[in-house]
Design a protein around this motif. Structure first.
Motif, mmCIF file in Angstrom:
data_model
loop_
_atom_site.group_PDB
_atom_site.id
_atom_site.type_symbol
_atom_site.label_atom_id
_atom_site.label_comp_id
_atom_site.label_asym_id
_atom_site.label_seq_id
_atom_site.Cartn_x
_atom_site.Cartn_y
_atom_site.Cartn_z
ATOM 1 N N UNK A 113 -72.384 -63.950 -24.776
ATOM 2 C CA UNK A 113 -73.275 -62.856 -24.957
ATOM 3 C C UNK A 113 -74.666 -63.070 -24.333
ATOM 4 N N UNK A 114 -75.027 -64.275 -24.659
ATOM 5 C CA UNK A 114 -76.509 -64.472 -24.140
ATOM 6 C C UNK A 114 -76.535 -64.330 -22.641
ATOM 7 N N UNK A 115 -75.315 -65.117 -22.000
ATOM 8 C CA UNK A 115 -75.506 -65.377 -20.668
ATOM 9 C C UNK A 115 -75.124 -64.113 -19.805
ATOM 10 N N UNK A 116 -73.981 -63.599 -20.097
ATOM 11 C CA UNK A 116 -73.304 -62.360 -19.307
ATOM 12 C C UNK A 116 -74.072 -61.243 -19.963
ATOM 13 N N UNK A 117 -74.022 -60.967 -21.281
ATOM 14 C CA UNK A 117 -74.380 -59.751 -21.784
ATOM 15 C C UNK A 117 -76.077 -59.523 -21.881
ATOM 16 N N UNK A 118 -77.007 -60.431 -22.116
ATOM 17 C CA UNK A 118 -78.203 -60.438 -21.947
ATOM 18 C C UNK A 118 -79.067 -60.976 -20.792
ATOM 19 N N UNK A 119 -78.177 -61.738 -19.869
ATOM 20 C CA UNK A 119 -78.769 -62.249 -18.816
ATOM 21 C C UNK A 119 -79.597 -63.541 -18.967
ATOM 22 N N UNK A 120 -79.414 -63.995 -20.200
ATOM 23 C CA UNK A 120 -80.102 -65.329 -20.648
ATOM 24 C C UNK A 120 -79.211 -66.439 -20.112
ATOM 25 N N UNK A 121 -79.126 -66.630 -19.039
ATOM 26 C CA UNK A 121 -78.237 -67.671 -18.436
ATOM 27 C C UNK A 121 -78.430 -69.066 -18.583
ATOM 28 N N UNK A 122 -79.761 -69.416 -18.867
ATOM 29 C CA UNK A 122 -80.326 -71.046 -19.175
ATOM 30 C C UNK A 122 -80.084 -71.212 -20.604
ATOM 31 N N UNK A 123 -80.028 -70.250 -21.356
ATOM 32 C CA UNK A 123 -79.527 -70.485 -22.715
ATOM 33 C C UNK A 123 -78.312 -70.528 -23.017
ATOM 34 N N UNK A 124 -77.475 -69.346 -22.491
ATOM 35 C CA UNK A 124 -76.075 -69.018 -22.890
ATOM 36 C C UNK A 124 -75.151 -70.033 -22.074
ATOM 37 N N UNK A 125 -75.247 -70.189 -20.987
ATOM 38 C CA UNK A 125 -74.164 -71.023 -20.023
ATOM 39 C C UNK A 125 -74.231 -72.501 -20.894
ATOM 40 N N UNK A 126 -75.171 -73.063 -21.154
ATOM 41 C CA UNK A 126 -74.899 -74.292 -21.938
ATOM 42 C C UNK A 126 -74.089 -74.410 -23.047
ATOM 43 N N UNK A 127 -74.302 -73.138 -23.641
ATOM 44 C CA UNK A 127 -73.508 -72.886 -25.063
ATOM 45 C C UNK A 127 -71.875 -72.596 -25.166
ATOM 46 N N UNK A 128 -71.824 -71.859 -24.001
ATOM 47 C CA UNK A 128 -70.413 -71.809 -23.500
ATOM 48 C C UNK A 128 -69.683 -72.926 -23.339
ATOM 49 N N UNK A 129 -70.318 -73.814 -22.331
ATOM 50 C CA UNK A 129 -69.762 -74.967 -22.055
ATOM 51 C C UNK A 129 -69.585 -75.751 -23.295
#
Length: 154
Positions: A113-129
């Motif tokens: 949600x953070x990465x794709x939904x809100x565009x907060x890639x630097x926060x969201x992507x590491x959480x997905x991994x």
């Protein structure tokens, strides 16, 4: 026979399962952060691309593997896919749809949600991994079940 792994946005869990299925990611160990981030399509699908079926690769038995995001409309999208097959004269048994969303944990959902939904890639992507690493063996088991089903068809 074709396999389509599906999830919410075709950016994380379906990509992970397809990568395990095609040998891009290992099945015998949990991959590193870098290995996951280097998987084609990982955390890259934009909202307007959801619903597009992407070819991911081929497995060792020659089965073609695809990914698709279905948002919250999984039943509708599946019905559309199967009705299209029917109208084209293609047997429903020529396709296996695999829902990967039940294998996702909250960390991956929040990160997505953070990465794709809100565009907060630097926060969201590491959480997905991190989330997918924590549930990786569940995905390995899912893919193993799919591969066993395919092997029994030959």
């Amino acid at each position: 026979m074709k396999v389509i792994y599906n999830c919410y946005g075709s950016a994380h869990s379906s990509v992970l399962a397809a990568a395990i299925h095609t040998g891009v990611l290992p099945h015998e160990r949990i991959p590193t952060k870098e290995e996951i981030l280097n998987v084609p399509h990982y955390d890259k699908t934009d909202t307007e691309e959801i619903g597009t079926i992407y070819y991911f690769g081929e497995d060792e038995l020659g089965f073609k593997v695809y990914i698709v995001g279905m948002k919250g409309s999984r039943k509708i999208v599946k019905r559309a896919i199967f009705s299209t097959l029917k109208h084209l004269g293609i047997a429903r048994t020529e396709l296996i749809l695999v829902d990967t969303l039940p294998y996702v944990n909250n960390m991956t959902l929040i990160g997505g949600f953070l990465s794709r939904g809100l565009g907060l890639i630097s926060i969201g992507r590491p959480l997905t991994v991190y989330g997918l690493q924590r549930s990786y063996n569940r995905f390995v088991n899912l893919v193993g079940d799919v591969k066993e089903r395919l092997a029994n068809l030959q």
